[in-house]
Structure formats: C-alpha cells, structure tokens
Design a protein around this motif. Sequence first.
Motif, mmCIF file in Angstrom:
data_model
loop_
_atom_site.group_PDB
_atom_site.id
_atom_site.type_symbol
_atom_site.label_atom_id
_atom_site.label_comp_id
_atom_site.label_asym_id
_atom_site.label_seq_id
_atom_site.Cartn_x
_atom_site.Cartn_y
_atom_site.Cartn_z
ATOM 1 N N ASN A 170 0.841 -1.194 0.000
ATOM 2 C CA ASN A 170 0.000 0.000 0.000
ATOM 3 C C ASN A 170 0.879 1.248 0.000
ATOM 4 O O ASN A 170 1.725 1.412 0.885
ATOM 5 N N PRO A 171 0.720 2.158 -0.965
ATOM 6 C CA PRO A 171 1.564 3.361 -1.018
ATOM 7 C C PRO A 171 1.533 4.183 0.268
ATOM 8 O O PRO A 171 2.534 4.808 0.632
ATOM 9 N N ILE A 172 0.417 4.156 0.974
ATOM 10 C CA ILE A 172 0.333 4.915 2.225
ATOM 11 C C ILE A 172 1.343 4.396 3.241
ATOM 12 O O ILE A 172 1.908 5.166 4.027
ATOM 13 N N ASN A 177 6.538 10.744 5.907
ATOM 14 C CA ASN A 177 6.050 11.613 6.973
ATOM 15 C C ASN A 177 5.114 10.810 7.876
ATOM 16 O O ASN A 177 4.009 10.435 7.465
ATOM 17 N N VAL A 178 5.557 10.540 9.096
ATOM 18 C CA VAL A 178 4.802 9.683 10.005
ATOM 19 C C VAL A 178 3.437 10.281 10.320
ATOM 20 O O VAL A 178 2.424 9.567 10.376
ATOM 21 N N ARG A 179 3.387 11.598 10.496
ATOM 22 C CA ARG A 179 2.109 12.230 10.834
ATOM 23 C C ARG A 179 1.113 12.084 9.699
ATOM 24 O O ARG A 179 -0.070 11.770 9.927
ATOM 25 N N ALA A 184 -3.606 9.523 7.523
ATOM 26 C CA ALA A 184 -4.267 8.884 6.383
ATOM 27 C C ALA A 184 -4.831 7.532 6.793
ATOM 28 O O ALA A 184 -5.967 7.173 6.427
ATOM 29 N N PHE A 185 -4.059 6.804 7.576
ATOM 30 C CA PHE A 185 -4.519 5.504 8.064
ATOM 31 C C PHE A 185 -5.782 5.656 8.912
ATOM 32 O O PHE A 185 -6.772 4.952 8.732
ATOM 33 N N ALA A 186 -5.768 6.593 9.843
ATOM 34 C CA ALA A 186 -6.909 6.798 10.736
ATOM 35 C C ALA A 186 -8.148 7.219 9.949
ATOM 36 O O ALA A 186 -9.268 6.746 10.206
#
Length: 239
Positions: A170-172, A177-179, A184-186
């Motif tokens: 998954n590109p995400i 950038n961790v933030r 994006a995950f959330a």
Amino acid sequence: MKKFTPASVVLTVVLVGSPTFSGQVLAQQFVSDPLEPVNTKVHAFNQFMDKHFLLPVARGYRKYIPGPARQGVSNFFSNIGDISVLANNLLQMKLEAAANDTGRIMINTTIGIGGLLDVATAIGFTPNDEDFGQTLGYWGIGTGPYIVLPLFGPSTLRDAIGFSVDTATNPISHQDNVRIRNSAFALEQLDKRVDAMSVESLITGDPYIFMREAYLQQREYLVNDGQANQDWDQEWDWD
C-alpha cells in the motif's frame, strides 16, 4: 485496504456486495475454527474497542462532515486500493480485469483530481475487488483456520498472510512523513467504519457466529469470482 481497525470495520467487507448471503449461516461442518476459545475473547475485545472508541468518532464524522466530502475521502482511498487490485489481477493472470484497473487508476488520478472523484466508474470502468488473500485462493491455497485478529477482526490464516502483503504494498505505508501516514490511516479506517454503520442491522443471533460465517462465505464468493460453492448449494437450501 484493511489495516489497524476495530473488528466491526470488517462488516463492510463481510456484508456489503455479497448477493449470495441471505441471512443464513454456513453449516458448522464447513468451518475450521480450532481457535474459537481465543477467537471469542479477541472478538469481545474488538467489540469493546469499537463501541467505546471508534463508533463514537464515526458517528460524529458522519454528523458533522458533509456527504460530498465523505464521498471524496472514500473515492480517494478506493483509488489507492485499485493499485493493489491491479497487482493481484496481474498475479491471477486476469489481463482484461488488469487493463480495466489500469484505466481506472489513470482516469481517476488525473481527471478525478487524485481520486477524489470516481470518474472511471461513471464512464464504464467498473471497480474490481481483489487482494492477495484472494490471489492465494485462486492458486489453490486453502483458507486454513479461522482467526480473529486483535483490532483487525475476522480473517483466516491465508487472508492474514495476504493482508500482510497488501499492507506492505500500500503506497500509504511507504509515506515517509509519520504524521501524514498515521492521519491517512486513521481517516481510512474511519471512512470504513461509517460505511459499516449502514449494515449493522443485518446482524442476527450470536454476533461472533454471524460474522464468522458471513466472512467465510463472502471470501469464498470473492475467491470464486462470484460463483457459489457447488457443494454448499447441493447440501443446503439457501431459499
């Protein structure tokens, strides 16, 4: 693509888009659940986390965020998910479907403003549903035992392996950038939870058994590209 999320998010995958599911569960003899004592405890934990954390946030999101904005979020993550769908169609040698996926990604990423608009579906490039768990099933790998993953929900040994591969591609997941990556995950999980809210009324009886049987039937349906398992049809009346 499913990631770190309470189990009820899986309702979207379990229930939506399964024409073969009629509210009945599969017979016990078709279920491999040797870990049931552990699975039921994990299921209860997931339900607790969903009830007290994710569901309240999802309700607020649906109430205060306009529908078009929520649809744009769904479209964006669907466009990213099409990358994994394309890869798995190639792995299954489904070249026509892969060409369709390629068209969807190109059209929605450009004309669709980075995937915020689903232009591809509107002009005939219909979405496909493939993941690495389905690819393993396509090539004859059995499901293995049923597993309830903490915070992820219903799975099988085969799907858990597939999930790991899909997550890695998954590109995400590769956003430096961790933030941004975590946000994006959330947001993706919140979007899925909102979708699941529309089908929760379909749950009847024991929620653990219902979700297990619905999940296994849905996965069988997807692996067989919409063809019902003939053994089930011959043995059981689905009316």
